[in-house]
Design an enzyme around this catalytic site. Structure first.
Site, short mmCIF file in Angstrom:
data_model
loop_
_atom_site.label_atom_id
_atom_site.label_comp_id
_atom_site.label_asym_id
_atom_site.label_seq_id
_atom_site.Cartn_x
_atom_site.Cartn_y
_atom_site.Cartn_z
N ARG A 54 1.35 -1.49 0.19
CA ARG A 54 0.00 -0.30 0.22
C ARG A 54 0.66 1.41 0.01
O ARG A 54 1.52 1.23 0.48
CB ARG A 54 -0.33 -0.05 1.22
CG ARG A 54 -2.04 -0.98 1.77
CD ARG A 54 -3.55 -1.21 2.79
NE ARG A 54 -4.25 -2.02 2.96
CZ ARG A 54 -4.94 -1.93 4.00
NH1 ARG A 54 -4.78 -0.74 4.70
NH2 ARG A 54 -6.08 -2.86 3.99
N ASP A 56 0.18 5.73 1.35
CA ASP A 56 -0.91 6.13 1.82
C ASP A 56 -1.27 7.32 0.73
O ASP A 56 -0.81 7.65 -0.19
CB ASP A 56 -0.88 6.98 3.19
CG ASP A 56 -0.30 5.58 4.04
OD1 ASP A 56 -0.68 5.03 3.92
OD2 ASP A 56 0.78 6.34 4.95
N TYR A 117 12.43 3.53 0.02
CA TYR A 117 11.29 4.85 0.53
C TYR A 117 12.73 6.36 0.27
O TYR A 117 13.96 5.62 1.01
CB TYR A 117 10.35 4.65 1.15
CG TYR A 117 9.60 4.26 1.27
CD1 TYR A 117 7.79 4.56 1.12
CD2 TYR A 117 9.30 3.03 1.53
CE1 TYR A 117 6.60 4.16 0.68
CE2 TYR A 117 8.40 1.89 1.51
CZ TYR A 117 6.93 2.33 1.10
OH TYR A 117 5.73 1.95 0.81
N ARG A 203 6.43 7.77 7.07
CA ARG A 203 6.26 9.03 7.81
C ARG A 203 6.57 8.98 8.97
O ARG A 203 7.28 10.10 9.69
CB ARG A 203 4.67 9.25 7.26
CG ARG A 203 4.99 9.29 6.09
CD ARG A 203 4.14 9.25 5.29
NE ARG A 203 2.67 10.76 5.74
CZ ARG A 203 1.53 10.64 6.23
NH1 ARG A 203 0.63 9.42 5.47
NH2 ARG A 203 0.39 11.35 6.50
#
Length: 253
Positions: A54, A56, A117, A203
């Site tokens: 996934r 966000d 990331y 995050r």
């Protein structure tokens, strides 16, 4: 003539600013929904993709893989034409890079062995970075944040950085890289790689490291956060606009 099912991986990139993440949701436009509709048109059959994970709402992807099954080769007889047709149907903020024929049991999510990331931030007003990087006024203490980021590699249970009430079987992740680096254009980029990530994990990590970078906590406070296994002890999640899924690695290509 009997038709046979074949499985393909699809590599895409997207600007996530207009989407509520990757995964299909009710009453919200997602990348998966848009991609599945376009694939179904090109192949003249209902196609449902399975993503590598996934993302966000508002998060971008420089590389994301999904797999799907088709009942015959169809447009794959002319792969360049198929790629052109699919990209012509998709909006400008989603691009298909390639198709890869894989074994029938290959799985975009479960077979991935590493994911990476980046989180981007900048410190001067720049209209070309708006929506693609988090703008801050003050430059944080990068040395302190890198000292704390290195500690992440000592742990595997990252419950403290997981969004609440997620349906995952484990919060164990093996982080292999976590580092802050300056770019030539003045952006500060956090790069992190692991075998898997929890929902909202990157995050939350960046938000916690920023508390250290602002001098609110010492570098070794990261030990306290991780040991707590409590999301409320970690820092607030940073804005989604600066986050990019950059690489997904598989053992067979």
């Amino acid at each position: 003539m009997e038709t046979t099912s074949r499985r393909f991986f699809i590599e895409i990139a997207f600007n996530g600013g207009s989407y509520h993440g990757w995964q299909i949701q009710r009453n919200a436009v997602t990348v998966q929904e848009v991609l599945d509709k376009a694939l179904s048109v090109v192949w003249h059959q209902l196609i449902t993709t399975v993503g590598c994970g996934r993302t966000d709402t508002g998060v971008h992807a420089k590389q994301l893989y999904a797999h799907f099954d088709v009942m015959d080769d169809g447009p794959f007889d002319q792969p360049d034409k198929a790629l052109h047709s699919l990209n012509a149907l998709l909006p400008s903020d989603i691009a298909v890079k390639r198709f890869i024929a894989v074994a029938p049991d290959a799985h975009a999510r479960f077979d991935a062995v590493n994911r990476s990331y980046e989180y981007h931030m900048h410190f001067r007003k720049d209209p070309f970075l708006h929506g693609f990087s988090w703008r801050l006024r003050d430059v944080p203490d990068v040395e302190a944040m890198n000292k704390a980021a290195k500690i992440l590699l000592e742990y595997e249970d990252f419950s403290c950085f997981s969004k609440s009430n997620t349906q995952v079987y484990t919060n164990i992740c093996r982080i292999t890289q976590a580092v802050w680096q300056w770019e030539d254009d003045g952006r500060l980029v956090f790069r992190i790689s692991a075998n898997r990530f929890l929902r909202n994990m990157v995050r939350a990590i960046v938000g916690t490291l920023m508390e250290i970078g602002r001098g609110e906590k010492p570098s070794d406070y990261i030990h306290t956060v991780i040991s707590s296994k409590d999301r409320s002890v970690a820092g607030a999640s940073v804005p989604a606009c600066g986050l990019y899924l950059t690489e997904v690695v598989y053992p067979y290509f």
